[in-house]
Design a protein around this motif. Structure first.
Motif, PDB file in Angstrom:
ATOM      1  N   PHE A 190      14.456 -16.864 -23.209  1.00  0.00           N
ATOM      2  CA  PHE A 190      13.449 -16.573 -24.224  1.00  0.00           C
ATOM      3  C   PHE A 190      12.490 -15.490 -23.736  1.00  0.00           C
ATOM      4  N   GLU A 191      11.710 -14.986 -24.676  1.00  0.00           N
ATOM      5  CA  GLU A 191      10.596 -14.078 -24.397  1.00  0.00           C
ATOM      6  C   GLU A 191       9.396 -14.565 -25.203  1.00  0.00           C
ATOM      7  N   LEU A 192       8.214 -14.442 -24.630  1.00  0.00           N
ATOM      8  CA  LEU A 192       7.007 -14.745 -25.379  1.00  0.00           C
ATOM      9  C   LEU A 192       6.642 -13.544 -26.244  1.00  0.00           C
ATOM     10  N   ASN A 193       6.237 -13.803 -27.480  1.00  0.00           N
ATOM     11  CA  ASN A 193       5.751 -12.743 -28.363  1.00  0.00           C
ATOM     12  C   ASN A 193       4.309 -12.384 -28.025  1.00  0.00           C
ATOM     13  N   SER A 194       3.558 -13.376 -27.576  1.00  0.00           N
ATOM     14  CA  SER A 194       2.173 -13.192 -27.157  1.00  0.00           C
ATOM     15  C   SER A 194       1.894 -14.246 -26.086  1.00  0.00           C
ATOM     16  N   PRO A 195       0.842 -14.064 -25.299  1.00  0.00           N
ATOM     17  CA  PRO A 195       0.558 -15.057 -24.255  1.00  0.00           C
ATOM     18  C   PRO A 195       0.222 -16.426 -24.869  1.00  0.00           C
ATOM     19  N   ILE A 196       0.999 -17.424 -24.533  1.00  0.00           N
ATOM     20  CA  ILE A 196       0.718 -18.802 -24.950  1.00  0.00           C
ATOM     21  C   ILE A 196       0.820 -19.690 -23.730  1.00  0.00           C
ATOM     22  N   SER A 197       0.145 -20.823 -23.786  1.00  0.00           N
ATOM     23  CA  SER A 197       0.134 -21.729 -22.637  1.00  0.00           C
ATOM     24  C   SER A 197       1.130 -22.871 -22.777  1.00  0.00           C
ATOM     25  N   ARG A 198       1.695 -23.018 -23.964  1.00  0.00           N
ATOM     26  CA  ARG A 198       2.731 -24.035 -24.150  1.00  0.00           C
ATOM     27  C   ARG A 198       3.644 -23.641 -25.294  1.00  0.00           C
ATOM     28  N   MET A 199       4.896 -24.146 -25.210  1.00  0.00           N
ATOM     29  CA  MET A 199       5.893 -23.834 -26.233  1.00  0.00           C
ATOM     30  C   MET A 199       6.511 -25.135 -26.739  1.00  0.00           C
ATOM     31  N   GLN A 200       6.970 -25.109 -27.972  1.00  0.00           N
ATOM     32  CA  GLN A 200       7.602 -26.277 -28.578  1.00  0.00           C
ATOM     33  C   GLN A 200       9.110 -26.143 -28.520  1.00  0.00           C
ATOM     34  N   ILE A 201       9.765 -27.166 -27.952  1.00  0.00           N
ATOM     35  CA  ILE A 201      11.222 -27.295 -27.965  1.00  0.00           C
ATOM     36  C   ILE A 201      11.505 -28.639 -28.609  1.00  0.00           C
ATOM     37  N   ASP A 202      12.487 -28.698 -29.475  1.00  0.00           N
ATOM     38  CA  ASP A 202      12.757 -29.913 -30.232  1.00  0.00           C
ATOM     39  C   ASP A 202      13.879 -30.722 -29.595  1.00  0.00           C
TER      40      ASP A 202
END
Length: 187
Positions: A44-56
């Motif tokens: 994956f790549e981040l579109n913008s700086p985030i501190s957490r991501m959702q995976i289902d």
């Protein structure tokens, strides 16, 4: 407090601010126990700086660990949404997260109209196993970004391990078959 449908079908930044590039999953199927175990390497790549991501991932499937750059990541699970705490990552740089899991997936009662694990015996009493996911989604058995708004741009590599003499069948083309210990084969 978000409900299950809002989390799975919603567009929170934890879901929208990362771009799915590729899945490389390995799944080991135990037909006798209706049990699966394995891992999914999510590029994956981040579109913008985030501190957490959702995976289902469906609640019936247990999480063993989530690894990024040899570091075990912390996560919070709310229903089928897994919010993974990320270290500081530069946007637009490829990352590989490995998500280990195991469990007994929900069983489909009336596939394909409802989703889940499907198994029946053929005329030779060999199990025929499949996953009905059209309505319920791939996260019923695989850690994934379960939505139609972001498909893996570079596709999927599927590694399916089954006991001999079973044959694993998947979309795509067969690359190889590898004999494994304990009378298993990886397709």
């Amino acid at each position: 407090n978000l409900n299950r449908n809002e989390l799975l079908g919603g567009f929170l930044p934890e879901r929208t601010e990362w771009n799915l590039i590729h899945y490389d999953y390995t799944i080991d199927i135990d037909p006798k126990e209706h049990f699966i175990s394995g891992y999914n390497i999510i590029t994956f790549e981040l579109n913008s700086p985030i501190s957490r991501m959702q995976i289902d991932l469906h609640e019936l499937i247990k999480i063993d660990s989530i690894i990024l750059d040899d570091n075990k990541l912390h996560y919070e699970r709310i229903h089928a949404a897994v919010f993974v705490e990320l270290p500081e990552i530069n946007s637009k740089t490829r990352q590989k997260l490995t998500f280990y899991h195991h469990g007994n997936p929900i069983k489909a009662i009336n596939a394909p109209w409802d989703g889940g694990y499907v198994m029946q015996l053929d005329k030779n009493v060999f199990p025929q196993i499949g996953m009905a996911v059209q309505g319920i989604g791939s996260s019923v058995w695989l850690p994934s970004k379960d939505g139609q708004s972001d498909e893996p741009e570079e596709g999927v590599t599927a590694n399916i391990i089954v006991p001999k003499p079973l044959v694993a069948v998947s979309n795509g083309r067969l690359i190889s078959t590898i004999d494994l210990p304990n009378e298993k084969q990886k397709w």
